[in-house]
Design an enzyme around this catalytic site. Structure first.
Site, PDB file in Angstrom:
ATOM      1  N   LYS A  62      30.658  26.647  16.304  1.00 50.13           N
ATOM      2  CA  LYS A  62      31.568  25.956  17.222  1.00 50.13           C
ATOM      3  C   LYS A  62      30.802  25.698  18.511  1.00 50.13           C
ATOM      4  CE  LYS A  62      35.188  27.711  19.599  1.00 50.13           C
ATOM      5  NZ  LYS A  62      36.563  28.137  19.870  1.00 50.13           N
TER       6      LYS A  62
ATOM      7  N   ARG B 255      43.874  29.884  16.729  1.00 53.47           N
ATOM      8  CA  ARG B 255      43.227  31.109  16.229  1.00 53.47           C
ATOM      9  C   ARG B 255      43.215  32.209  17.283  1.00 53.47           C
ATOM     10  NH1 ARG B 255      38.991  31.955  19.814  1.00 53.47           N
ATOM     11  NH2 ARG B 255      36.926  31.355  19.076  1.00 53.47           N
TER      12      ARG B 255
ATOM     13  N   HIS C  39      46.758  26.491  29.461  1.00 52.07           N
ATOM     14  CA  HIS C  39      46.929  25.836  28.159  1.00 52.07           C
ATOM     15  C   HIS C  39      47.163  26.836  27.029  1.00 52.07           C
ATOM     16  CE1 HIS C  39      46.496  22.703  25.183  1.00 52.07           C
ATOM     17  NE2 HIS C  39      45.617  23.445  24.543  1.00 52.07           N
ATOM     18  N   GLN C  40      46.396  27.936  27.035  1.00 53.17           N
ATOM     19  CA  GLN C  40      46.491  28.887  25.916  1.00 53.17           C
ATOM     20  C   GLN C  40      47.784  29.715  25.949  1.00 53.17           C
ATOM     21  OE1 GLN C  40      43.861  28.839  23.734  1.00 53.17           O
ATOM     22  NE2 GLN C  40      42.825  27.395  25.082  1.00 53.17           N
TER      23      GLN C  40
ATOM     24  N   LYS D 204      33.640  36.999  33.668  1.00 57.65           N
ATOM     25  CA  LYS D 204      35.102  36.906  33.743  1.00 57.65           C
ATOM     26  C   LYS D 204      35.693  38.314  33.673  1.00 57.65           C
ATOM     27  CE  LYS D 204      35.749  32.438  31.444  1.00 57.65           C
ATOM     28  NZ  LYS D 204      36.362  31.817  30.273  1.00 57.65           N
TER      29      LYS D 204
HETATM   30  P1  NAD Z   1      43.492  26.888  31.646  1.00 57.13           P
HETATM   31  O1  NAD Z   1      42.417  26.323  32.485  1.00 57.13           O
HETATM   32  O2  NAD Z   1      44.479  25.982  31.008  1.00 57.13           O
HETATM   33  O3  NAD Z   1      44.315  27.987  32.490  1.00 57.13           O
HETATM   34  C1  NAD Z   1      43.622  28.919  33.305  1.00 57.13           C
HETATM   35  C2  NAD Z   1      44.547  30.064  33.654  1.00 57.13           C
HETATM   36  O4  NAD Z   1      43.838  31.010  34.466  1.00 57.13           O
HETATM   37  C3  NAD Z   1      45.756  29.632  34.476  1.00 57.13           C
HETATM   38  O5  NAD Z   1      46.825  30.502  34.170  1.00 57.13           O
HETATM   39  C4  NAD Z   1      45.266  29.833  35.895  1.00 57.13           C
HETATM   40  O6  NAD Z   1      46.333  29.969  36.810  1.00 57.13           O
HETATM   41  C5  NAD Z   1      44.506  31.123  35.732  1.00 57.13           C
HETATM   42  N1  NAD Z   1      43.499  31.334  36.758  1.00 57.13           N
HETATM   43  C6  NAD Z   1      42.576  30.461  37.201  1.00 57.13           C
HETATM   44  N2  NAD Z   1      41.818  31.030  38.145  1.00 57.13           N
HETATM   45  C7  NAD Z   1      42.266  32.300  38.296  1.00 57.13           C
HETATM   46  C8  NAD Z   1      41.881  33.395  39.115  1.00 57.13           C
HETATM   47  N3  NAD Z   1      40.879  33.293  39.989  1.00 57.13           N
HETATM   48  N4  NAD Z   1      42.565  34.574  38.983  1.00 57.13           N
HETATM   49  C9  NAD Z   1      43.593  34.695  38.093  1.00 57.13           C
HETATM   50  N5  NAD Z   1      43.996  33.671  37.291  1.00 57.13           N
HETATM   51  C10 NAD Z   1      43.341  32.503  37.395  1.00 57.13           C
HETATM   52  O7  NAD Z   1      42.740  27.783  30.566  1.00 57.13           O
HETATM   53  P2  NAD Z   1      43.233  28.232  29.128  1.00 57.13           P
HETATM   54  O8  NAD Z   1      42.820  27.205  28.144  1.00 57.13           O
HETATM   55  O9  NAD Z   1      44.634  28.665  29.181  1.00 57.13           O
HETATM   56  O10 NAD Z   1      42.268  29.498  28.894  1.00 57.13           O
HETATM   57  C11 NAD Z   1      42.468  30.680  29.643  1.00 57.13           C
HETATM   58  C12 NAD Z   1      41.268  31.587  29.463  1.00 57.13           C
HETATM   59  O11 NAD Z   1      41.184  31.981  28.092  1.00 57.13           O
HETATM   60  C13 NAD Z   1      39.925  30.957  29.798  1.00 57.13           C
HETATM   61  O12 NAD Z   1      39.135  31.914  30.473  1.00 57.13           O
HETATM   62  C14 NAD Z   1      39.315  30.689  28.448  1.00 57.13           C
HETATM   63  O13 NAD Z   1      37.918  30.627  28.454  1.00 57.13           O
HETATM   64  C15 NAD Z   1      39.833  31.863  27.664  1.00 57.13           C
HETATM   65  N6  NAD Z   1      39.858  31.669  26.214  1.00 57.13           N
HETATM   66  C16 NAD Z   1      39.476  32.706  25.448  1.00 57.13           C
HETATM   67  C17 NAD Z   1      39.466  32.567  24.082  1.00 57.13           C
HETATM   68  C18 NAD Z   1      39.090  33.732  23.219  1.00 57.13           C
HETATM   69  O14 NAD Z   1      38.860  33.528  22.046  1.00 57.13           O
HETATM   70  N7  NAD Z   1      39.093  34.933  23.726  1.00 57.13           N
HETATM   71  C19 NAD Z   1      39.845  31.355  23.488  1.00 57.13           C
HETATM   72  C20 NAD Z   1      40.277  30.321  24.296  1.00 57.13           C
HETATM   73  C21 NAD Z   1      40.283  30.498  25.678  1.00 57.13           C
END
Ligand code: NAD
Length: 319
Positions: free
Chosen positions: A66, A109, A136-137, A224
């Site tokens: 990916k 997933r 988004h997630q 992070k």
């Molecule tokens: P997004 O950009 O749509 O949302 C980001 C979220 O983080 C929002 O709720 C925002 O308010 C919050 N945020 C931003 N800056 C912040 C800060 N300084 N302190 C606290 N909160 C803060 O992103 P998303 O698509 O919802 O993804 C969220 C996270 O999940 C990302 O870090 C992404 O990389 C991670 N993710 C992990 C996996 C995994 O497999 N573990 C998969 C997908 C996404």
């Protein structure tokens, strides 16, 4: 080679498919039939991340990568911040088999993995679900968790509170009362999903009551952090992939501080396969460090490819 673009994925793979595929992947890892390769992840500046997750599931005959990342400027341009593509290869010959849009698949997933951890590790009587994050997630995670357990209410906190109404609308759609709270009120939760892109801990030990299950899903890169290391150290730890947990997952900070060692972390697949115990008391805090693994991406992409072929969808090209 089949190309299944992003626009097709919603018609090809369901949340239930993702649940079954992720559970099967975790168990295949535990049996030694599948492995994730080391992750490559590069910071591009301004919060942008680009990289590759790859692996092979010998039992399922899946190999691939990916590629993509996180581009936080996208939302302002009307796109989601994650952009991913999954490439599948024939494990015997190395020939490319498919290129599959990976954005919806990633959300499905990841949410499935969090929900499986909640189902296996949260107390059976858990009724209050907490969510830290509203991007988004987060909505996918709420829907997946609601499918597996009978919640009575949902509480949510987000650094940017203006994003919470979207999560509230999803809760309403699921018939669940939703309340926006301050972080200390998270202590009312019996399971908490953290899914933010935060660079520093929001959820502290004081915000979590004994017996809670934490599904920490946002930390998938060096730097992070969502949870106070002392809380990580106090928890019984589980993960999708130990090598990723200690290097790019939530545990990275507790490991760096000398509070946690890799041998303290149990693969969730070992619990699913009956090789390791899960929760061991009503009072302990369990924490699933969901770092996001390639095998899960390949498994859901393979479902998309099989369905597209069966339905005559997508574009086939000679390579
Ligand atoms: P997004 O950009 O749509 O949302 C980001 C979220 O983080 C929002 O709720 C925002 O308010 C919050 N945020 C931003 N800056 C912040 C800060 N300084 N302190 C606290 N909160 C803060 O992103 P998303 O698509 O919802 O993804 C969220 C996270 O999940 C990302 O870090 C992404 O990389 C991670 N993710 C992990 C996996 C995994 O497999 N573990 C998969 C997908 C996404």
């Amino acid at each position: 080679m089949l190309i299944a673009p992003e626009a097709l994925i919603a018609d090809l793979v369901t949340a239930e498919d993702a649940h079954d595929a992720v559970a099967a992947c975790l168990a295949a890892q535990a049996r030694g039939a599948a492995e994730n390769f080391p992750v490559i992840r590069q910071a591009l500046g301004e919060g942008r991340q680009y990289g590759f997750k790859s692996g092979i599931d010998r039992a399922a005959g899946q190999m691939g990568v990916k590629a993509g990342g996180y581009f936080p400027g996208n939302a302002a341009r009307g796109m989601i911040n994650h952009q991913f593509s999954v490439f599948l290869f024939d494990p015997d010959s190395g020939r490319p088999l498919a290129m599959v849009g990976g954005n919806l698949l990633t959300a499905l997933r990841t949410a499935a993995a969090a929900a499986i951890s909640i189902d296996r590790l949260a107390r059976p009587d858990a009724r209050v679900l907490g969510i830290v994050g509203a991007g988004h997630q987060a909505g996918f995670h709420l829907r997946a968790a609601a499918r597996l357990r009978p919640w009575e209410r949902v509480i949510g906190w987000n650094l940017h509170p203006e994003m919470l109404p979207r999560l509230a609308a999803i809760a309403a759609d699921l018939g669940l009362p939703f309340q926006a709270v301050d972080l200390p009120q998270m202590i009312e939760s019996e399971a908490i999903i953290t899914i933010t892109s935060s660079p520093a801990a929001s959820l502290m030990a004081a915000h979590v009551r004994p017996g809670t299950h934490l599904a920490c899903m946002g930390t998938d890169t060096k730097g992070k952090q969502e949870v106070e290391p002392a809380l990580v150290a106090r928890s019984r730890l589980f993960t999708d992939e130990v090598a990723q947990s200690v290097s790019i997952g939530e545990a990275q900070h507790a490991v760096a501080a000398g509070l946690v060692r890799s041998q303290d972390i149990t693969p969730l697949g070992a619990v699913l396969a009956g090789q390791a115990p899960g929760r061991q008391s009503d009072q302990e805090i369990t924490l699933y460090d969901g770092t996001g693994v390639a095998l899960q991406d390949l498994a859901v992409a393979a479902i998309a490819v099989a369905r597209a072929r069966a339905l005559g969808l997508g574009l086939t090209v000679e390579v």
